[in-house]
Design an enzyme around this catalytic site. Structure first.
Site, mmCIF file in Angstrom:
data_model
loop_
_atom_site.group_PDB
_atom_site.id
_atom_site.type_symbol
_atom_site.label_atom_id
_atom_site.label_comp_id
_atom_site.label_asym_id
_atom_site.label_seq_id
_atom_site.Cartn_x
_atom_site.Cartn_y
_atom_site.Cartn_z
ATOM 1 N N LYS A 1 0.731 -1.341 0.028
ATOM 2 C CA LYS A 1 -0.035 0.025 -0.145
ATOM 3 C C LYS A 1 0.866 1.235 0.117
ATOM 4 C CE LYS A 1 -4.033 -2.080 2.198
ATOM 5 N NZ LYS A 1 -5.020 -2.189 3.384
ATOM 6 N N GLY B 1 -15.392 -18.172 3.559
ATOM 7 C CA GLY B 1 -15.638 -19.481 3.738
ATOM 8 C C GLY B 1 -14.410 -20.250 4.149
ATOM 9 N N HIS B 2 -14.501 -21.608 4.491
ATOM 10 C CA HIS B 2 -13.692 -22.678 4.967
ATOM 11 C C HIS B 2 -13.953 -23.783 4.591
ATOM 12 C CE1 HIS B 2 -11.211 -19.952 7.889
ATOM 13 N NE2 HIS B 2 -12.268 -19.619 8.390
ATOM 14 N N ILE C 1 -15.304 -26.519 5.304
ATOM 15 C CA ILE C 1 -16.330 -27.368 5.585
ATOM 16 C C ILE C 1 -17.724 -26.731 4.379
ATOM 17 C CG2 ILE C 1 -17.359 -25.843 7.344
ATOM 18 C CD1 ILE C 1 -18.622 -27.971 8.638
ATOM 19 N N TYR D 1 -16.725 -25.295 1.622
ATOM 20 C CA TYR D 1 -16.345 -25.607 0.103
ATOM 21 C C TYR D 1 -16.765 -27.154 -0.370
ATOM 22 C CZ TYR D 1 -13.428 -21.566 1.278
ATOM 23 O OH TYR D 1 -12.822 -20.549 1.718
ATOM 24 N N ASP E 1 -9.522 -28.017 2.124
ATOM 25 C CA ASP E 1 -8.026 -27.145 2.164
ATOM 26 C C ASP E 1 -6.964 -27.526 1.467
ATOM 27 O OD1 ASP E 1 -9.374 -25.224 3.397
ATOM 28 O OD2 ASP E 1 -8.504 -25.780 5.238
#
Length: 426
Positions: free
Chosen positions: A60, A129-130, A132, A134, A160
């Site tokens: 940045k 999301g995580h 579970i 996906y 993952d």
């Protein structure tokens, strides 16, 4: 002998475990991986940092962004773990780095690996999301779990790491291989929904088939079928059974010859009253007897300890093996084995890299059962301090002079624990 990925430079933006796992595997096999951390960060809880170096840099800040572009211009691979649009908003998207900006040369040989949870297009693309989530929308979670119970996620392995990290790694390696022929890089898009589905091709296709003897190998994801098929908990010959000492044995005697050996061995080592009730080989796939067979096997395995059953079934083709915890596996099963006294209480046993290459194997990490202090580098500590190698990376990758490094520190475009040392030298 050199490592297989020696000479490959990788820029990894810090993220959650799936992205760093990609960098860890590349580093284990010889790639030079630098991790981009935030300026001012003092704690990095990521354990997937083995073999990497960290630079703290602020994209940045104009000077930080320019320096980041310089590093990327020298890279072979970039690992992008962000949601769609994040790097584009910084001017670091695939087209930006390919064409070059702000006087920094473009990198047309870059393999730009993008790893997301959801697919990059569609109604879920911008959502958090995580694992579970996906595997839930992939259709796979509906197939996992016991009969008459809810869907049960397998921790966070399937989405993952299997569908995410390792599909992404495969894409990177294929793109690097293709680059040898074309001289050009490309964008590798990996997401955990598509990746998990691809890995589960056998399950998804087999759920629509009927085997002539065992029936459907796996369920079709409906409430009535989950946990009732041959490989998902329904069959007595493919499951787990508690032993006398409240531990567990796994049974995977699918083929008739293996099932025959399993029941014959089991029958020889149970009490006299149970021996006559051990199922006959010819009744293996009689689904009307599944419940009774499960009850008999449960009673049989409960008559001896796990270690006793292990000694009985070892070196047989009965497809029966003990369920070990991670430390037990390193001592009892994974070759080469650790000695029990080598495992410090509370210290993790580090998995050894896979696959094994005969001529150019991976670097073996300390803490692994295959680690030999005499000829292997244990690598860095388990955790990596953000910006720990800022000065080293700027010097070696971008040929930045000490005076310019000092100016970058003063502008807070870069950071790291060595900043005071640089300032005191100049």
């Amino acid at each position: 002998m050199g490592l297989p990925l020696e000479g490959i430079k990788v820029v990894e933006f810090s993220g959650l475990a799936p992205g760093p796992t990609v960098g860890l595997v590349l580093a284990d096999f010889g790639a030079d991986v630098i991790r981009i951390d935030k300026v001012g960060a003092t704690l990095n809880p990521d354990t997937m940092t083995r073999g990497k170096k960290s630079i703290a840099i602020s994209p940045k800040h104009p000077k930080g962004l320019r320096m980041l572009r310089t590093l990327i211009s020298e890279a072979d691979v970039i690992i992008d773990p962000f949601r769609p649009g994040v790097l584009e908003r910084l001017g670091l998207g695939p087209k930006d780095v390919e064409e070059g900006r702000d006087g920094i040369k473009g990198n047309k040989k870059l393999v730009f690996a993008r790893l997301t949870g959801y697919q990059r297009v569609g109604p879920y693309a911008s959502m958090a999301g995580h694992d579970i989530n996906y595997i839930a929308i992939s259709g796979l979670l509906s197939m996992l779990g016991a009969k008459d119970g809810p869907p049960q996620p397998p921790i966070n392995i399937l989405g993952d790491f299997a569908g995410g990290s390792f599909i992404c790694i495969m894409g990177i390696l294929m793109a690097l291989l293709e680059r040898v022929r074309s001289g050009k890089g490309q964008v590798v898009e990996a997401d955990m929904v598509t990746g998990a589905r691809y890995l589960s091709t056998f399950l998804l296709l087999s759920s629509k088939l009927e085997h002539p003897t065992m029936g459907a190998p796996v369920n079709d994801g409906t409430e009535k079928s989950r946990g009732t098929k041959a490989l998902d908990g329904g069959a007595p010959y493919y499951g787990v059974y508690k032993t006398k000492d409240n531990l567990w044995m796994s049974v995977g005697a699918i083929e008739p010859q293996f099932y025959t050996e399993m029941v014959q061995i089991l029958g020889k080592h149970v009490s006299e009253d149970l021996r006559s009730r051990i199922p006959k080989p010819e009744s293996q796939n009689d689904q009307s007897q599944y419940a009774e067979h499960k009850a008999i096997f449960s009673q049989a395995f409960s008559q001896k300890t796990r270690d006793e059953w292990t000694k009985i079934f070892i070196s047989t083709d009965a497809c029966v093996a003990p369920i070990l915890n991670p430390e037990e596996a390193a001592v009892q099963a994974v070759e080469p084995r650790l000695k029990a006294e080598d495992i410090n209480e509370g210290e993790p046993v580090v998995p050894q890299p896979a696959p094994h290459l005969s001529r150019t194997p991976a670097r073996i990490p300390g803490g692994s059962s295959a680690y030999t202090p005499r000829d292997q580098d244990p690598g860095p500590e388990l955790l990596l301090t953000p910006g720990e190698h800022t000065n080293e990376i700027l010097t070696s990758w971008a040929n930045v002079k000490d005076t310019e490094i000092l100016e970058l520190y003063k502008a807070k475009a870069i950071g790291g624990p060595d900043a005071p040392e640089v300032e005191s030298k100049l």
